[in-house]
Design a protein around this motif. Structure first.
Motif, PDB file in Angstrom:
ATOM      1  N   LYS A 191      -5.284   4.854 -10.508  1.00 11.79           N
ATOM      2  CA  LYS A 191      -5.112   4.660 -11.946  1.00 11.79           C
ATOM      3  C   LYS A 191      -4.042   3.613 -12.242  1.00 11.79           C
ATOM      4  O   LYS A 191      -3.907   3.163 -13.373  1.00 11.79           O
ATOM      5  CB  LYS A 191      -4.739   5.991 -12.618  1.00 11.79           C
ATOM      6  N   GLY A 192      -3.276   3.251 -11.218  1.00 15.80           N
ATOM      7  CA  GLY A 192      -2.202   2.284 -11.415  1.00 15.80           C
ATOM      8  C   GLY A 192      -2.693   0.857 -11.502  1.00 15.80           C
ATOM      9  O   GLY A 192      -2.054   0.004 -12.114  1.00 15.80           O
ATOM     10  N   ILE A 193      -3.826   0.583 -10.860  1.00 21.87           N
ATOM     11  CA  ILE A 193      -4.445  -0.739 -10.908  1.00 21.87           C
ATOM     12  C   ILE A 193      -5.873  -0.571 -11.401  1.00 21.87           C
ATOM     13  O   ILE A 193      -6.597   0.309 -10.943  1.00 21.87           O
ATOM     14  CB  ILE A 193      -4.450  -1.413  -9.519  1.00 21.87           C
TER      15      ILE A 193
ATOM     16  N   THR B  85      -5.836  11.287  -1.755  1.00 19.21           N
ATOM     17  CA  THR B  85      -4.798  11.135  -0.728  1.00 19.21           C
ATOM     18  C   THR B  85      -5.396  10.969   0.660  1.00 19.21           C
ATOM     19  O   THR B  85      -4.895  10.166   1.467  1.00 19.21           O
ATOM     20  CB  THR B  85      -3.857  12.355  -0.746  1.00 19.21           C
ATOM     21  N   ALA B  86      -6.469  11.712   0.958  1.00 19.66           N
ATOM     22  CA  ALA B  86      -7.096  11.625   2.279  1.00 19.66           C
ATOM     23  C   ALA B  86      -7.601  10.211   2.546  1.00 19.66           C
ATOM     24  O   ALA B  86      -7.392   9.652   3.633  1.00 19.66           O
ATOM     25  CB  ALA B  86      -8.233  12.636   2.385  1.00 19.66           C
ATOM     26  N   GLU B  87      -8.247   9.620   1.555  1.00 14.06           N
ATOM     27  CA  GLU B  87      -8.769   8.252   1.701  1.00 14.06           C
ATOM     28  C   GLU B  87      -7.614   7.261   1.827  1.00 14.06           C
ATOM     29  O   GLU B  87      -7.693   6.287   2.577  1.00 14.06           O
ATOM     30  CB  GLU B  87      -9.642   7.901   0.500  1.00 14.06           C
ATOM     31  N   TYR B  88      -6.544   7.532   1.095  1.00 14.34           N
ATOM     32  CA  TYR B  88      -5.370   6.657   1.159  1.00 14.34           C
ATOM     33  C   TYR B  88      -4.793   6.619   2.570  1.00 14.34           C
ATOM     34  O   TYR B  88      -4.449   5.549   3.093  1.00 14.34           O
ATOM     35  CB  TYR B  88      -4.314   7.141   0.159  1.00 14.34           C
ATOM     36  N   HIS B  89      -4.702   7.781   3.227  1.00 15.38           N
ATOM     37  CA  HIS B  89      -4.160   7.825   4.589  1.00 15.38           C
ATOM     38  C   HIS B  89      -5.077   7.096   5.564  1.00 15.38           C
ATOM     39  O   HIS B  89      -4.596   6.491   6.544  1.00 15.38           O
ATOM     40  CB  HIS B  89      -3.933   9.269   5.022  1.00 15.38           C
ATOM     41  N   MET B  90      -6.381   7.135   5.320  1.00 19.01           N
ATOM     42  CA  MET B  90      -7.315   6.373   6.153  1.00 19.01           C
ATOM     43  C   MET B  90      -7.059   4.872   5.998  1.00 19.01           C
ATOM     44  O   MET B  90      -7.066   4.121   6.972  1.00 19.01           O
ATOM     45  CB  MET B  90      -8.763   6.702   5.771  1.00 19.01           C
TER      46      MET B  90
ATOM     47  N   LEU C 287       0.825  -1.205   0.000  1.00 17.87           N
ATOM     48  CA  LEU C 287       0.000   0.000   0.000  1.00 17.87           C
ATOM     49  C   LEU C 287       0.863   1.259   0.000  1.00 17.87           C
ATOM     50  O   LEU C 287       0.530   2.254  -0.646  1.00 17.87           O
ATOM     51  CB  LEU C 287      -0.932  -0.010   1.219  1.00 17.87           C
ATOM     52  N   GLU C 288       1.979   1.215   0.707  1.00 20.54           N
ATOM     53  CA  GLU C 288       2.886   2.361   0.720  1.00 20.54           C
ATOM     54  C   GLU C 288       3.466   2.602  -0.673  1.00 20.54           C
ATOM     55  O   GLU C 288       3.517   3.741  -1.153  1.00 20.54           O
ATOM     56  CB  GLU C 288       4.012   2.117   1.726  1.00 20.54           C
ATOM     57  N   PHE C 289       3.880   1.516  -1.349  1.00 17.42           N
ATOM     58  CA  PHE C 289       4.410   1.632  -2.710  1.00 17.42           C
ATOM     59  C   PHE C 289       3.350   2.180  -3.664  1.00 17.42           C
ATOM     60  O   PHE C 289       3.619   3.092  -4.461  1.00 17.42           O
ATOM     61  CB  PHE C 289       4.888   0.258  -3.198  1.00 17.42           C
ATOM     62  N   LEU C 290       2.120   1.630  -3.575  1.00 16.69           N
ATOM     63  CA  LEU C 290       1.038   2.082  -4.460  1.00 16.69           C
ATOM     64  C   LEU C 290       0.713   3.554  -4.230  1.00 16.69           C
ATOM     65  O   LEU C 290       0.479   4.307  -5.180  1.00 16.69           O
ATOM     66  CB  LEU C 290      -0.214   1.227  -4.236  1.00 16.69           C
ATOM     67  N   GLY C 291       0.696   3.965  -2.952  1.00 13.47           N
ATOM     68  CA  GLY C 291       0.405   5.361  -2.647  1.00 13.47           C
ATOM     69  C   GLY C 291       1.439   6.306  -3.222  1.00 13.47           C
ATOM     70  O   GLY C 291       1.103   7.355  -3.784  1.00 13.47           O
TER      71      GLY C 291
ATOM     72  N   ASP D 247       5.042  -0.664 -13.907  1.00 10.44           N
ATOM     73  CA  ASP D 247       5.838  -0.435 -12.692  1.00 10.44           C
ATOM     74  C   ASP D 247       5.296  -1.266 -11.532  1.00 10.44           C
ATOM     75  O   ASP D 247       6.046  -1.878 -10.767  1.00 10.44           O
ATOM     76  CB  ASP D 247       5.801   1.052 -12.295  1.00 10.44           C
ATOM     77  N   ILE D 248       3.976  -1.256 -11.413  1.00 13.49           N
ATOM     78  CA  ILE D 248       3.317  -1.957 -10.308  1.00 13.49           C
ATOM     79  C   ILE D 248       3.296  -3.462 -10.570  1.00 13.49           C
ATOM     80  O   ILE D 248       3.474  -4.268  -9.649  1.00 13.49           O
ATOM     81  CB  ILE D 248       1.890  -1.403 -10.121  1.00 13.49           C
ATOM     82  N   ALA D 249       3.098  -3.835 -11.835  1.00  8.18           N
ATOM     83  CA  ALA D 249       3.074  -5.263 -12.183  1.00  8.18           C
ATOM     84  C   ALA D 249       4.409  -5.921 -11.870  1.00  8.18           C
ATOM     85  O   ALA D 249       4.463  -7.054 -11.377  1.00  8.18           O
ATOM     86  CB  ALA D 249       2.736  -5.429 -13.665  1.00  8.18           C
TER      87      ALA D 249
END
Length: 267
Positions: A93-95, A64-69, A48-52, A110-112
């Protein structure tokens, strides 16, 4: 790109906004409980840290706010995360999740590659190697297509020169077509040593035309000859004179191009 083949696993690659997205679903399809691995990977806090970080770098609409939650919830026993939840909550958008015949979970390359490394470092290395090979193949194909398109554009310049300088007024459309075909064969004979008709009669089962079977060097030479022929037509040279000049040019240019290729092969 279409498909990658790694051992006995076929992996789909699609283009989204001109970027390559690789199927995570295909990567794990043949593994035991393979599909559950994607959600297990998504629940990992390091993932999750990498995806963020990736989304903040490349996605201006990332929530970003939802990501931190989500990061605050990650690590708890009750924490669950699916691809659909991740996309809906963060506007990722990455996944992406695709429906239909070629559906499944796709991720930006990158993510794959990061996911592949989590599944198996060895698998990641094979995946990266095959991806690079296909990209090189794709670039070579684009180069050939570009040269083919250049030949088509120059052919239009060439035919316009014929229309302006060789076609008398008041001819029928059939007569005009004959002149165009005749002029095309000037180039065919100069470069290939035969007319389009002679080429078809040589092997009646072949599809397409003589230029569809041309090499990259022949297409480069043809492109140059079309421009030169247009100038010669404009300057009033008779067809016989132009054929002789174009044949000499073709021999000279093909000799240079083939010598360059031979030099590269020796290197």
């Amino acid at each position: 790109m279409g498909k990658m083949q790694i051992d006995d696993t076929e992996i789909s690659v699609i283009s989204i906004s001109k970027e390559d997205y690789i199927s995570l679903t295909d990567m794990v399809r043949k593994l035991e409980n393979g599909l559950s691995l994607i959600e297990k990977w998504l629940r990992n806090k390091n993932t999750l840290e990498f995806l963020g970080i990736w989304e903040e770098m490349y996605n201006s609409e990332f929530n970003t706010a939802e990501y931190h939650m989500i990061m605050g919830e990650a690590g708890l026993n009750r924490f669950v995360m699916s691809v659909k939840q991740w996309v809906n909550r963060t506007n990722s958008k990455g996944i992406v999740a695709k429906a239909g015949r070629y559906g499944g979970t796709y991720a930006h390359r990158d993510i794959a590659f990061e996911f592949a490394s989590w599944v198996s470092p060895q698998f990641k290395l094979y995946l990266v190697k095959e991806f690079q090979r296909l990209k090189e193949q794709e670039q070579r194909q684009l180069g050939w297509s570009a040269k083919r398109e250049l030949a088509k554009i120059n052919y239009r310049i060439h035919t316009d020169a014929i229309k302006q300088n060789l076609v008398p007024p008041l001819l029928t459309s059939q007569q005009i077509s004959y002149i165009y075909a005749n002029e095309a064969d000037v180039l065919n004979v100069a470069l290939f040593g035969m007319t389009a008709k002679e080429w078809r009669e040589k092997d009646p089962g072949r599809k397409g035309n003589i230029r569809d079977y041309a090499s990259i060097n022949e297409l480069i030479c043809l492109s140059n000859m079309e421009n030169i022929n247009a100038v010669l037509i404009h300057d009033g040279y008779e067809q016989k004179e132009r054929l002789i000049k174009l044949n000499r040019i073709a021999i000279q240019q093909m000799t240079i191009l083939e010598e360059q290729n031979a030099g590269k092969r020796l290197e």
